[in-house]
Scaffold this motif. Structure first.
Motif, PDB file in Angstrom:
ATOM      1  N   ASN A 114      66.095  22.753 -94.768  1.00  6.66           N
ATOM      2  CA  ASN A 114      66.651  21.712 -95.616  1.00  6.66           C
ATOM      3  C   ASN A 114      68.134  21.953 -95.880  1.00  6.66           C
ATOM      4  N   CYS A 139      72.139  23.023 -94.604  1.00  4.12           N
ATOM      5  CA  CYS A 139      73.063  22.473 -93.602  1.00  4.12           C
ATOM      6  C   CYS A 139      72.738  23.060 -92.232  1.00  4.12           C
ATOM      7  N   ARG A 140      72.489  22.181 -91.275  1.00  7.10           N
ATOM      8  CA  ARG A 140      72.094  22.661 -89.947  1.00  7.10           C
ATOM      9  C   ARG A 140      73.253  23.402 -89.261  1.00  7.10           C
ATOM     10  N   ASP A 177      72.359  15.652 -90.564  1.00  8.25           N
ATOM     11  CA  ASP A 177      71.442  14.801 -91.307  1.00  8.25           C
ATOM     12  C   ASP A 177      71.113  15.367 -92.686  1.00  8.25           C
ATOM     13  N   THR A 178      71.029  16.681 -92.821  1.00  4.44           N
ATOM     14  CA  THR A 178      70.710  17.241 -94.137  1.00  4.44           C
ATOM     15  C   THR A 178      71.886  17.111 -95.097  1.00  4.44           C
ATOM     16  N   SER A 198      71.674  13.462 -96.221  1.00  5.69           N
ATOM     17  CA  SER A 198      70.564  13.197 -97.148  1.00  5.69           C
ATOM     18  C   SER A 198      70.759  13.892 -98.492  1.00  5.69           C
ATOM     19  N   THR A 210      70.119  17.147 -99.030  1.00  9.55           N
ATOM     20  CA  THR A 210      69.315  18.371 -99.178  1.00  9.55           C
ATOM     21  C   THR A 210      70.125  19.619 -98.880  1.00  9.55           C
ATOM     22  N   ALA A 211      71.152  19.497 -98.024  1.00  9.66           N
ATOM     23  CA  ALA A 211      71.963  20.669 -97.690  1.00  9.66           C
ATOM     24  C   ALA A 211      72.660  21.200 -98.934  1.00  9.66           C
TER      25      ALA A 211
END
Length: 543
Positions: free
Chosen positions: A447, A449-450, A470-471, A474, A476-477
């Motif tokens: 969840n 940061c990728r 994407d995180t 959204s 969540t990151a």
């Protein structure tokens, strides 16, 4: 770099070199070995090309793919003032090979491109040694590492090959290399006090996204729907050869000019797809991992994974095909939770114990035997003997040096023990592979940061969430806040630090987060440990 060489590089190639490139060039011109880990599109090939202008002798470039060799030769031909480049591979006609060797012998060629399996041939080595080799450049050097995502056994002999060429400086180049891979490259190539540059892992212009699916049919439909609507050149990576055709047909039915690509196709078919993609006649290539190295197309806009890659190393290299022109690009991974269980250990395949024993017995108890003599002495085919030899070398049961293949004095002294050693090594590599898949799962399911996770894997630091995954979009990151912005735990367990574990032995710290530490152990692969356990139970010791 000396001003004269910098000026010469600009005159010949039209380049303004960056400081990182100049640092590596300076090292090899000073006679040092060097390892450069730089992202795709950062100009790694410019390093050996410019170095060749300042060296007195041949630059031998070891490259694993014919397509990659040909691309580099064509690129050099576009610079008429550059030294001549020739490629020596199995696709060449006899007349062209003879012409290339004449150019080498006569001093007209400055760069020679060939595959590792060609370079180990005695006649090839003799001709190159007679011509005088000033630098050996190993492209896609992660192929020599047992921990690299694209291990090639044929690369294992390169350390011995450089000795037979008179031990010129060795330059290793790769776009992907975590700390364990870098260490393995240095060891296997026999590099001496190398200059090591590892920089620029971040590709901030590539947006990272992951989409989870419940059913395989749903995932396949989603991949086709997404790619059908994407603009610009696109690469879709799949796990099987059959899937390349299935997806390509589905995309063609949706109006995309899509073609499959895999290693089982005829060379002419692969080259047609490759050329069509480069020329813009093919919009989408649906490929296995065979479509990777040597794909020099700067305007790839999207890389879509329809199946889970076998490791973060492979994922990073494959998404690196996008956005080489510095324009925005996208990378999307589609997966099901079950997909991670479907990934199986894959390298070159473990040879049969009987083959291993036959090769070991063919090596004298004292002294050595030439590689070329092992086939007849073992009674095996060249391919089978080669695979068994590589397994024995990888397990440390045999060694390969300038005198030939010999037994290791403190290694197995009979064939049965040698076969068990290779089996143990294969099991160890499988454990490592399973741990690499587990790391890939963490990237897919985080969840946080990728990009922070991805860079942390390579020992790089990104203090804040990237804002282009994407995180991050959204939220969540930012909510996860798993990264240690103040670097508090990095002081105790910094990336690349060497540690010792009672059960798993020596390891290398990959990344440290607020409550956990990830370490790569050669015997056990990647392991993520709770920092509380590490500190309270003294699980790790700095070495």
């Amino acid at each position: 770099m000396k001003p004269a060489l910098r000026t010469r590089a600009t005159e010949v190639f039209g380049w303004e070199l960056r400081p990182d490139q100049e640092s590596v060039i300076d090292a090899v011109l000073d006679g040092r070995d060097a390892l450069a880990v730089m992202p795709t599109g950062s100009g790694k090939s410019a390093i050996y090309q410019v170095a060749g202008l300042g060296l007195d002798g041949l630059v031998v470039v070891v490259s694993p793919l014919v397509a990659l060799q040909e691309d580099q030769v064509v690129g050099l031909e576009h610079h008429p003032d550059a030294p001549r480049a020739v490629a020596l591979n199995a696709t060449k006609k006899a007349r062209d090979v003879a012409d290339a060797w004449d150019a080498v012998a006569g001093g007209a060629a400055g760069y020679v491109f060939l595959a590792p399996e060609q370079l180990v041939k005695d006649d090839v080595l003799e001709r190159l040694r007679d011509a005088g080799v000033a630098l050996v450049a190993v492209d896609e050097a992660h192929c020599i590492s047992s921990w690299g995502h694209d291990f090639r056994p044929d690369y294992l002999a390169l350390g011995e090959v450089t000795e037979r060429l008179g031990r010129p400086p060795v330059l290793a180049l790769t776009a992907t290399g975590s700390a364990p891979v870098r260490d393995d490259i240095v060891e296997r190539l026999g590099m001496r006090d190398p200059f090591v540059l590892a920089s620029g892992f971040d590709r901030p212009g590539i947006r990272l996204e992951v989409v989870r699916h419940a059913e395989d049919t749903e995932k396949r439909r989603a991949v086709v729907d997404q790619v059908a609507e994407l603009d610009g050149p696109t690469v879709v990576y799949v796990a099987t050869r059959a899937a390349t055709t299935e997806y390509a047909d589905a995309l063609a039915a949706r109006g995309r000019r899509a073609q499959p690509y895999h290693a089982g196709m005829r060379v002419a078919e692969r080259e047609a797809v490759h050329t069509g993609f480069l020329d813009g006649d093919v919009d989408v290539v649906v490929a296995t991992s065979a479509f990777g190295m040597g794909i020099d197309k700067p305007d790839v806009r999207n890389v879509v994974h329809a199946d889970v890659p076998e490791s973060i190393d492979a994922y990073y290299q494959e998404i690196g095909r996008a956005g080489r022109d510095a324009e925005p690009a996208g990378a999307t991974l589609h997966y099901r939770a079950e997909d991670f269980g479907l990934r199986t250990f894959f390298a070159s395949g473990s040879p049969r114990p009987a083959s291993v024993r036959a090769v070991f017995d063919a090596v004298p108890a004292t002294g050595s035997i030439a590689r070329s003599a092992l086939v007849q002495a073992s009674g095996l085919s060249a391919r089978t003997a080669g695979r068994a030899l590589n397994a024995l070398l990888d397990a440390g049961a045999l060694r390969d040096d300038v005198d030939g293949v010999a037994r290791v004095p403190d290694g197995p002294q009979d064939a049965d023990h040698a076969a068990r050693a290779t089996a143990d090594r294969a099991a160890e590599r499988e454990r490592v592979e399973e741990s690499r898949i587990a790391m890939m799962r963490q990237l897919a399911e985080t969840n946080g940061c990728r990009r922070q996770f991805l860079l942390g894997y390579f020992g790089d630091e990104l203090p804040e969430p990237c804002g282009n995954c994407d995180t991050c979009s959204s939220g969540t990151a930012h909510d996860a806040s798993t990264h240690v912005a103040d670097g508090a735990n990095d002081d105790a367990w910094p990336p690349d630090a060497r540690v010792e574990h009672a059960e798993w032995g020596t390891g290398v710290v990959m990344s440290t987060e607020e409550d956990r530490i990830t370490v790569f152990f050669e015997s056990a692969g990647y392991r993520t440990l709770a920092l509380a356990d590490v500190e309270q139970r003294d699980l790790l010791e700095r070495v």
